[in-house]
Motif scaffolding. Structure first.
Motif, PDB file in Angstrom:
ATOM      1  N   TYR A 237       0.823  -1.202   0.000  1.00 28.70           N
ATOM      2  CA  TYR A 237       0.000   0.000   0.000  1.00 28.70           C
ATOM      3  C   TYR A 237       0.860   1.257   0.000  1.00 28.70           C
ATOM      4  O   TYR A 237       1.892   1.315   0.661  1.00 28.70           O
ATOM      5  CB  TYR A 237      -0.893   0.044   1.242  1.00 28.70           C
ATOM      6  CG  TYR A 237      -2.056  -0.889   1.178  1.00 28.70           C
ATOM      7  CD1 TYR A 237      -3.263  -0.460   0.671  1.00 28.70           C
ATOM      8  CD2 TYR A 237      -1.947  -2.202   1.610  1.00 28.70           C
ATOM      9  CE1 TYR A 237      -4.349  -1.310   0.612  1.00 28.70           C
ATOM     10  CE2 TYR A 237      -3.010  -3.062   1.549  1.00 28.70           C
ATOM     11  CZ  TYR A 237      -4.212  -2.612   1.045  1.00 28.70           C
ATOM     12  OH  TYR A 237      -5.278  -3.460   0.984  1.00 28.70           O
TER      13      TYR A 237
ATOM     14  N   TYR B  29      -5.762  -1.805  -8.498  1.00 30.67           N
ATOM     15  CA  TYR B  29      -6.247  -0.527  -7.982  1.00 30.67           C
ATOM     16  C   TYR B  29      -6.068   0.561  -9.029  1.00 30.67           C
ATOM     17  O   TYR B  29      -5.017   0.665  -9.662  1.00 30.67           O
ATOM     18  CB  TYR B  29      -5.481  -0.158  -6.715  1.00 30.67           C
ATOM     19  CG  TYR B  29      -5.918   1.130  -6.078  1.00 30.67           C
ATOM     20  CD1 TYR B  29      -5.104   2.260  -6.098  1.00 30.67           C
ATOM     21  CD2 TYR B  29      -7.157   1.236  -5.458  1.00 30.67           C
ATOM     22  CE1 TYR B  29      -5.506   3.443  -5.509  1.00 30.67           C
ATOM     23  CE2 TYR B  29      -7.566   2.410  -4.861  1.00 30.67           C
ATOM     24  CZ  TYR B  29      -6.742   3.516  -4.888  1.00 30.67           C
ATOM     25  OH  TYR B  29      -7.146   4.678  -4.310  1.00 30.67           O
TER      26      TYR B  29
ATOM     27  N   ASP C  93      -2.512  -4.648  -6.280  1.00 30.96           N
ATOM     28  CA  ASP C  93      -2.726  -4.143  -4.928  1.00 30.96           C
ATOM     29  C   ASP C  93      -3.197  -5.269  -4.028  1.00 30.96           C
ATOM     30  O   ASP C  93      -4.387  -5.540  -3.934  1.00 30.96           O
ATOM     31  CB  ASP C  93      -3.769  -3.018  -4.965  1.00 30.96           C
ATOM     32  CG  ASP C  93      -4.001  -2.427  -3.587  1.00 30.96           C
ATOM     33  OD1 ASP C  93      -5.171  -2.331  -3.193  1.00 30.96           O
ATOM     34  OD2 ASP C  93      -3.024  -2.092  -2.913  1.00 30.96           O
TER      35      ASP C  93
END
Length: 658
Positions: free
Chosen positions: A27, A70, A92
């Motif tokens: 992330y 993502y 992701d």
């Protein structure tokens, strides 16, 4: 503190920070922050195979990887079994460099092979007589047992993709006021992305097939959904869910009202995105439960009843008893007068009492005798006359008519209506809350009686229908303060960010002040109006129409203007004539010392006079909206500086709740 103790404290802090960040894996910082602030765990969506499945398991079960990608442009997640689609986005998935969220089936059809006999008469001609029948290998197909399709649904205004294995949910979201559509862009023609096992799969099947739960998280800020089997991610995300406590204290908002008699002709119509209870009051008895998507009609009807009432003629309970009491009191009064009159007259006249008193006594005796005689005649005449005029008052029966209003609740599903509740209007309020106890994602759609078009208005949280003493029925929205700010109708959120932050802070503060202190609307069951009489609140419809408001509100979450630690009233108007007015100067009260007159050259109207500004509704107390706009846009002021300029001596602007 000793040096060793300091070292241990630092080690603990570093360990905590490292363990908090570690599960986030791939992330980026912005996304990690959004996880903590915005995502709510909606529970198990379905069952699939672990993203750590071995090559042998993958081959044996014929399962495919479901990639989680993502899009930073659309702030949404995409789930696909397609390598081509996957490569168009950023992978992701924490703890999995390949970006695999879990494994599932691409199809619900099982293919295989079987050996079967060649039908008689089709064998080759050169087969010797008496040999065994010839066989061949054939391809077989069958429907995979126990799996269900996962539909990919899309809602354009929010760029939101919902993946659901529930046929009921698919139907509800496709027919709702925020209609999703089947999306075949990353799926097949029917919008089916892949196949999984439903969330009600039997425990023995889960164990036998070594399935894992896939959890669904919903981002309340931008509509995004996350699906994960990663327990570290689940634990990290659910430490700070977007629950009611983090959304601030409760506020009740009066939306609209109608008269009880009008409700006989038309009705409140209500439906919701999830199942809800109808209670006789907040946290009260459950009167009915309604399934998501069904239309609930709330109206009234009147029943007229008559009954014969017997009047009581005895002294115990009827008019006779009261009459005797009056007579007794009058008699006592006359007796008292008889004793005091002579001596009193003597004192007033100032003469000898011997002769005068004798004369007076004789006169009183004559008058008393005369009065007794007169009274006896009057009594007979009065009683006779009253009995003749109203014969039912003491000696007969009366017919009493009663009009009773009843509450009726009907549920309409398709063309069928079912009455689920009829109750005497003695009930003062109805409270509508989710059956699962979680109102953070609850959205009610309501139709206003008497509306000239069939449009539903949507609101987050819970609803209340209040019956008041002035024969009005109010529709009231009860929700957390933060969600109230998301529906603020005072702006579109497309202006300078610092100005938008100012507006969310004062809107939140104004609502909090009403929730804390205002009592004007309490008899009607709420704290603040949804109109400009308080401040404009337009609910979930405004939130969807102007999606920039919610992220800005999240930037200022929990920040309220306070003065000496107390919530401050934050009046505001659009323009000024170059300076604001103090609260005392305009409204005469010294109880709001933070509302002082300050310079407002940035908010000065270019053409209107002071009188014209007042006439157009600009009271010029507190904040000037255009002053805030221009100071942020043209002069680079930060939102805290703007607030401290217009509200004198306020406390530091820090969040008052998580």
């Amino acid at each position: 503190m000793k040096q060793k103790q300091k070292i241990w404290v630092w080690l603990v802090l570093v360990s905590f920070l490292f363990s908090s960040v570690l599960p986030l894996g791939n992330y980026n910082t912005a996304y990690a922050a959004s996880i903590y602030q915005h995502y709510t765990n909606e529970g198990i969506a379905f069952y699939a195979y672990s993203n750590a499945s071995t090559a042998e398991e993958i081959s044996q079960k014929d399962i495919s990887p479901v990639y989680r990608s993502y899009s930073s442009t659309d702030t949404e997640h995409i789930y696909t079994t397609s390598e081509i689609v996957k490569n168009g986005y950023t992978l992701d998935q924490p703890g999995n460099a390949a970006g695999i969220a879990f494994y599932a089936y691409e199809s619900n059809i099982v293919t295989g092979t079987a050996i079967q006999n060649i039908p008689s008469g089709t064998e080759p001609q050169n087969i010797p007589a008496g040999t065994e029948p010839q066989t061949e290998i054939v391809t077989t197909t069958a429907t995979r047992e126990g799996v269900v399709p996962v539909y990919q649904l899309y809602y354009g205004p929010l760029d939101s993709r919902l993946y659901t294995a529930s046929e009921t949910e698919k139907t509800a979201v496709m027919s709702g006021n925020m209609p999703y559509v089947l999306d075949s862009s990353n799926a097949n023609a029917d919008g089916i992305a892949f196949y999984v096992y439903p969330k009600d799969t039997a425990a023995e099947t889960i164990t036998k097939k070594n399935l894992v739960p896939v959890y669904r998280f919903h981002n309340t800020a931008n509509g995004d959904y996350i699906y994960t089997t990663d327990q570290n991610e689940v634990d990290t995300t659910t430490k700070t869910p977007a629950d009611i406590s983090s959304l601030g204290p409760e506020i009740s908002v009066g939306l609209w009202n109608t008269n009880k008699s009008d409700l006989d002709q038309t009705a409140f119509k209500i439906k919701a995105n999830k199942d809800y209870n109808i209670r006789d009051k907040q946290d009260g008895n459950i009167l009915a439960q309604v399934t998501a998507g069904n239309v609930t009609r709330v109206d009234t009807y009147t029943i007229t009843t008559t009954q014969v009432v017997k009047d009581d003629d005895s002294g115990g309970g009827g008019g006779g008893g009261k009459k005797k009491k009056k007579k007794k009191k009058k008699k006592k009064k006359k007796k008292s007068s008889k004793k005091t009159t002579p001596s009193s007259s003597a004192r007033v006249l100032g003469v000898s009492t011997t002769k005068k008193t004798t004369v007076k006594k004789k006169t009183v005796k004559k008058k008393t005798a005369k009065k007794k005689k007169t009274k006896k005649k009057t009594k007979k005449k009065k009683t006779s006359f009253f009995e003749f005029l109203v014969p039912t008052a003491y000696a007969s029966n009366r017919i009493v008519t009663t009009n009773t209003q009843y509450l009726k609740i009907k549920i309409k599903q398709g063309d069928t209506s079912t009455t689920i509740l009829e109750k005497n209007m003695g009930v003062q309020e109805l409270y509508l809350d989710p059956t699962d106890g979680d109102s953070s994602d609850m959205i009610f759609s309501t139709w206003r009686p008497g509306s000239d078009y069939d449009k539903y208005y949507r609101y987050r949280g819970e609803m209340k229908i209040k019956y008041t003493d002035n024969d009005n029925i109010w529709m009231i929205n009860v929700l957390p303060l933060e969600q109230y700010v998301w529906g603020m109708g005072e702006m579109a959120g497309d202006g300078p960010e610092e100005h938008s932050k100012v507006m969310t802070v004062i809107f939140r503060t104004y609502g909090k002040w009403y929730a804390d202190y205002a009592t004007k609307y309490l008899p009607w069951g709420f704290r603040i109006l949804s109109t400009s009489s308080s401040q404009i609140y337009s609910g979930y419809d405004h939130e969807v129409a102007y999606p920039l408001i919610k992220p800005i509100a999240e930037e200022t979450r929990g920040i309220i203007v306070t003065y000496k630690k107390e919530t401050a009233l934050t009046p505001y108007s659009s323009w000024t004539d170059g300076r604001t007015r103090s609260f005392e100067e305009h409204w005469g009260s010294k109880d709001y010392p933070w509302c002082q007159s300050v310079d407002d050259q940035y908010g000065k109207h270019p053409s209107k006079t002071t009188e014209e500004l007042f006439a157009s509704g600009n009271h010029m107390v507190g904040l000037s909206a255009h002053g805030s706009l221009y100071s942020a846009r043209d002069h680079g002021w930060k939102y805290k500086d703007i607030l401290k300029h217009y509200y004198t001596g306020i406390d530091d602007l820090t969040p008052r709740y998580p």
